[in-house]
Design a protein around this motif. Structure first.
Motif: not given
Length: 354
Positions: A160-165, A204-209, A216-219, A223-228
């Motif tokens: 995906t665009e996200f993973s390649w980035s 994108l989400q701030g500091v999280t656990d 994995n959930r971020l990927y 998966k469909a798009s990475f507009p940011e």
């Protein structure tokens, strides 16, 4: 079964063997063609730039009657099919080829075509091997394989665009990782991809656990798009540039810049510069988004002090929690919240040692 020593064949030989029907790309023990255009582009771009690709394993049959040699591809048929299809003009290169985007083989300059055809592929041949021989080879290869980690699994799963980035950004900042953030072994095992993905998630989400499930959930969400993408890539480069130029070099190899701390240092700098979402920080979120305003030198001096705190047998009372959480499970939000708070403070106060 006889096995040849590794030999090096130009791409032109594989094309010739295929045209003369002496190359079998889909024997019964191989998968069918499943590579995406993105993956195929990346392979061809690798060849056009002269970088190595994995070797090919072939089962070779010598026909006594026709005096011909037939080569069944045991391992590497996806790579060879991609190469042969590109030479035949069956697809154009996509966005993963910055130098040749949109080109097919016929559009390439003559000298680039020559370089492509002359590129050497390393191959080993299993001479007159039976199916059981081939299966035994696979079993033995897999028995020595190192189990894949979460980052390697994501790299294989997501195209995906996200993973390649994430991949490109991790490779871009290798010199920064080499200052003590990541060891070479971790870089080879794609741990840098996980670190960059968490940096993307922080913006994108701030500091999280933390943890691989979160990554994995971020990927999956992207998966469909990475507009940011443009915004995230620009901000990551800006913050990592500051870390590389002004923050990390004087502390290279020290505990304060290793991966868990580096992520929170990144988060503090990004929050000061741009302002982060609250994420899991909650009500104690420091004020951000005001820009650096000359705070980098102050920050580096304070990090030097904090590094000495981490090496001490007993920390100052006011930094006991920072000391403890830096040595505990650094992926938990309780640990990240405390370290993020201290690093944000290090950006705003003079002389934390006083």
């Amino acid at each position: 079964m006889d096995q040849s020593s590794p030999e090096h064949y130009p791409v032109a030989d594989f094309i010739k063997w295929n045209n003369e029907k002496e190359l079998v790309l889909n024997p019964s023990f191989q998968r069918g063609p499943v590579w995406t255009t993105t993956a195929r582009t990346y392979l061809i771009d690798t060849i056009l730039h002269g970088y190595p690709i994995p070797k090919v394993l072939m089962r070779t049959h010598i026909d006594r009657t026709s005096h011909r040699i037939f080569r069944e591809v045991v391992d590497g048929q996806q790579r060879l099919r991609t190469i042969i299809d590109f030479a035949a003009g069956k697809f154009r290169l996509g966005i993963r080829s910055k130098s040749y985007r949109g080109a097919n083989y016929a559009n390439l300059p003559g000298e680039v075509q020559d370089r492509f055809l002359a590129y050497k592929i390393t191959a080993e041949q299993l001479i007159n091997a039976s199916d059981s021989d081939v299966l035994e080879v696979f079993a033995r290869i897999n028995s020595y394989a190192v189990p894949v980690n979460a980052a390697e699994l994501r790299n294989a799963k997501y195209d995906t665009e996200f993973s390649w980035s994430v991949q490109e950004k991790s490779r871009k900042w290798t010199d920064l990782w080499d200052l003590g953030i990541l060891g070479k072994r971790d870089q080879v095992r794609m741990i840098g991809y996980s670190l960059v993905a968490e940096m993307y998630g922080t913006l994108l989400q701030g500091v999280t656990d933390g943890g691989e499930d979160k990554v994995n959930r971020l990927y999956e969400r992207k998966k469909a798009s990475f507009p940011e993408q443009e915004m995230v890539e620009g901000r990551v480069d800006h913050i990592l540039g500051m870390m590389f130029d002004r923050v990390v070099p004087s502390l290279a190899g020290e505990q304060i810049v290793k991966r868990p701390q580096a992520l929170m240092i990144f988060a503090a700098l990004a929050h000061m510069e741009y302002g982060l979402p609250v994420g899991d920080i909650g009500d104690g979120m420091p004020e951000g988004g005001k820009g650096m305003n000359g705070n980098i030198d102050r920050f580096t001096a304070n990090l030097t002090y904090l590094n000495e705190v981490l090496k001490a047998e007993e920390p100052p009372r006011e930094l006991e929690r920072f000391y403890t959480t830096s040595k505990s499970s650094t992926q938990r939000i309780a640990s990240r919240r405390e370290r993020f708070r201290v690093f944000c403070e290090a950006l705003t106060v003079d002389g934390m040692e006083h």
